[in-house]
Scaffold this active site. Structure first.
Site, mmCIF file in Angstrom:
data_model
loop_
_atom_site.group_PDB
_atom_site.id
_atom_site.type_symbol
_atom_site.label_atom_id
_atom_site.label_comp_id
_atom_site.label_asym_id
_atom_site.label_seq_id
_atom_site.Cartn_x
_atom_site.Cartn_y
_atom_site.Cartn_z
ATOM 1 N N SER A 163 3.283 -2.308 10.182
ATOM 2 C CA SER A 163 4.721 -2.407 10.483
ATOM 3 C C SER A 163 5.354 -3.731 10.032
ATOM 4 C CB SER A 163 4.971 -2.186 11.975
ATOM 5 O OG SER A 163 4.472 -0.918 12.366
ATOM 6 N N HIS B 145 -9.533 1.389 4.773
ATOM 7 C CA HIS B 145 -8.215 1.492 5.410
ATOM 8 C C HIS B 145 -8.339 2.388 6.641
ATOM 9 C CE1 HIS B 145 -4.070 2.593 6.197
ATOM 10 N NE2 HIS B 145 -3.779 1.423 5.653
ATOM 11 N N GLU C 157 -5.710 -4.819 10.306
ATOM 12 C CA GLU C 157 -4.708 -3.784 10.538
ATOM 13 C C GLU C 157 -4.946 -3.151 11.907
ATOM 14 O OE1 GLU C 157 -2.942 -2.535 6.449
ATOM 15 O OE2 GLU C 157 -4.358 -1.045 7.176
ATOM 16 N N GLY D 250 2.895 -1.249 4.253
ATOM 17 C CA GLY D 250 2.925 0.179 3.938
ATOM 18 C C GLY D 250 4.329 0.627 3.583
ATOM 19 N N GLY D 251 4.993 1.273 4.528
ATOM 20 C CA GLY D 251 6.301 1.887 4.289
ATOM 21 C C GLY D 251 7.316 0.990 3.596
ATOM 22 N N GLU E 93 -6.645 4.731 7.719
ATOM 23 C CA GLU E 93 -6.468 6.178 7.506
ATOM 24 C C GLU E 93 -7.725 6.790 6.898
ATOM 25 O OE1 GLU E 93 -2.786 5.637 5.456
ATOM 26 O OE2 GLU E 93 -1.916 4.962 7.348
ATOM 27 N N GLY F 86 2.414 2.303 10.917
ATOM 28 C CA GLY F 86 3.367 3.390 10.720
ATOM 29 C C GLY F 86 4.096 3.782 11.990
ATOM 30 N N ASN G 88 0.879 -1.177 0.000
ATOM 31 C CA ASN G 88 0.000 0.000 0.000
ATOM 32 C C ASN G 88 0.911 1.220 0.000
ATOM 33 O OD1 ASN G 88 -1.751 2.088 0.454
ATOM 34 N ND2 ASN G 88 -2.327 1.455 2.529
ATOM 35 N N TRP G 89 0.976 1.872 -1.150
ATOM 36 C CA TRP G 89 1.902 3.015 -1.277
ATOM 37 C C TRP G 89 1.371 4.282 -0.612
ATOM 38 C CZ3 TRP G 89 5.213 3.564 -6.348
ATOM 39 C CH2 TRP G 89 6.117 2.488 -6.390
ATOM 40 N N LYS G 90 0.108 4.264 -0.197
ATOM 41 C CA LYS G 90 -0.508 5.468 0.390
ATOM 42 C C LYS G 90 -0.250 6.656 -0.554
ATOM 43 C CE LYS G 90 -0.050 3.216 4.801
ATOM 44 N NZ LYS G 90 0.070 3.299 6.243
HETATM 45 P P1 13P Z 1 3.009 0.342 7.679
HETATM 46 O O1 13P Z 1 3.508 -0.984 7.085
HETATM 47 O O2 13P Z 1 3.788 1.523 7.180
HETATM 48 O O3 13P Z 1 2.874 0.251 9.164
HETATM 49 O O4 13P Z 1 1.532 0.554 7.099
HETATM 50 C C1 13P Z 1 0.630 -0.494 7.174
HETATM 51 C C2 13P Z 1 -0.557 -0.156 6.356
HETATM 52 O O5 13P Z 1 -1.277 0.780 6.647
HETATM 53 C C3 13P Z 1 -0.821 -0.982 5.180
HETATM 54 O O6 13P Z 1 -2.047 -0.686 4.619
#
Ligand code: 13P
Length: 234
Positions: free
Chosen positions: A196, A85, A154, A217-218, A87, A160, A7-9
């Site tokens: 994470s 998600h 999640e 994510g990251g 967020e 994050g 997930n590149w956000k």
């Molecule tokens: P991180 O891996 O950066 O914690 O993000 C997880 C996420 O929100 C995947 O959708």
């Protein structure tokens, strides 16, 4: 086979996506690799990697300036869309009802929704983790689903933040989700873990029962971080 979804956000560029796709072409894996990227990057040639969006409008079409419909996403060739998600739930106040509407529209456009559920720190501290997860699954999934869906757990407090739940906590959450899905008749629905995830914990997390893959994510933004996650499991 595990699902390894990135997930590149709101990160990356079309050039960065091309570099990632090129780097992934030579990765020898039987895992299913998905990249959920910003809308502007959909439609790029992604080789054996499937692309997905990160959100979809809860409306089918019409006067909703700035929104992107499920049909528009499908037209790019994307196969997946993340819905609910954390967020989106946090910053855009998306409820389970809205998430379910989005998932319904995704399904009717032929997309596979990746439906996210998970508890906040406040809910965790109040001992509500299991109740939030179960109602998230029951209320965010459309009724009468007869197409593929994916669920992602999640834990919102861990995203994050470099935090991860214990293995026992992940196992308990995934068992509850699998049991709830079975009760809903949705046998075999893949359930991904996301928060994470990195190369150093991916294999361990994916060895936990009922964890069918990860949503990253990251650590999905750079080939050097993402490829070791993909190859950490067979
Ligand atoms: P991180 O891996 O950066 O914690 O993000 C997880 C996420 O929100 C995947 O959708």
């Amino acid at each position: 086979m595990k699902f390894i979804a990135g997930n590149w956000k709101m990160n990356g560029t079309r050039t960065a996506l091309k570099e990632m796709v090129d780097a992934l072409q030579n990765v020898d894996t039987e895992n299913k690799v998905i990249l959920c990227v910003p809308y502007t990057m959909l439609g790029l040639n992604s080789g054996k990697v499937s692309l997905g969006a990160q959100d979809v409008s809860a409306h089918e079409k019409g006067a909703y300036t700035g929104e992107i419909s499920a049909a528009m996403i499908a037209e790019t060739g994307a196969k997946y869309v993340i819905v609910g998600h954390s967020e989106r739930r946090q910053y855009h106040e998306e409820t389970n009802d809205i998430v379910r509407q989005k998932a319904e529209l995704a399904l009717s456009a032929g997309l596979t929704p990746i439906i996210c559920v998970g508890e906040t720190m406040e809910e965790k501290q109040a001992g509500k983790t299991m109740a939030v997860i179960e109602s998230g699954v029951r209320e965010s999934i459309p009724s009468d689903v007869n197409q593929d869906i994916i669920v992602a757990y999640e834990p919102r407090w861990a995203i994050g933040a470099g935090l991860t739940p214990t293995e026992a906590e992940i196992a308990e959450a995934h068992k509850l989700i699998a049991d709830t899905l079975n009760n809903m008749g949705l046998y075999g629905t893949p359930v991904l873990y996301g928060a994470s995830v990195k190369a150093t914990n991916a294999a361990e997390i994916m060895s936990i029962p009922n964890v069918d893959g990860v949503l990253v994510g990251g650590a999905s933004l750079k080939p050097d971080d993402f490829i070791p996650i993909i190859t950490s499991v067979k």
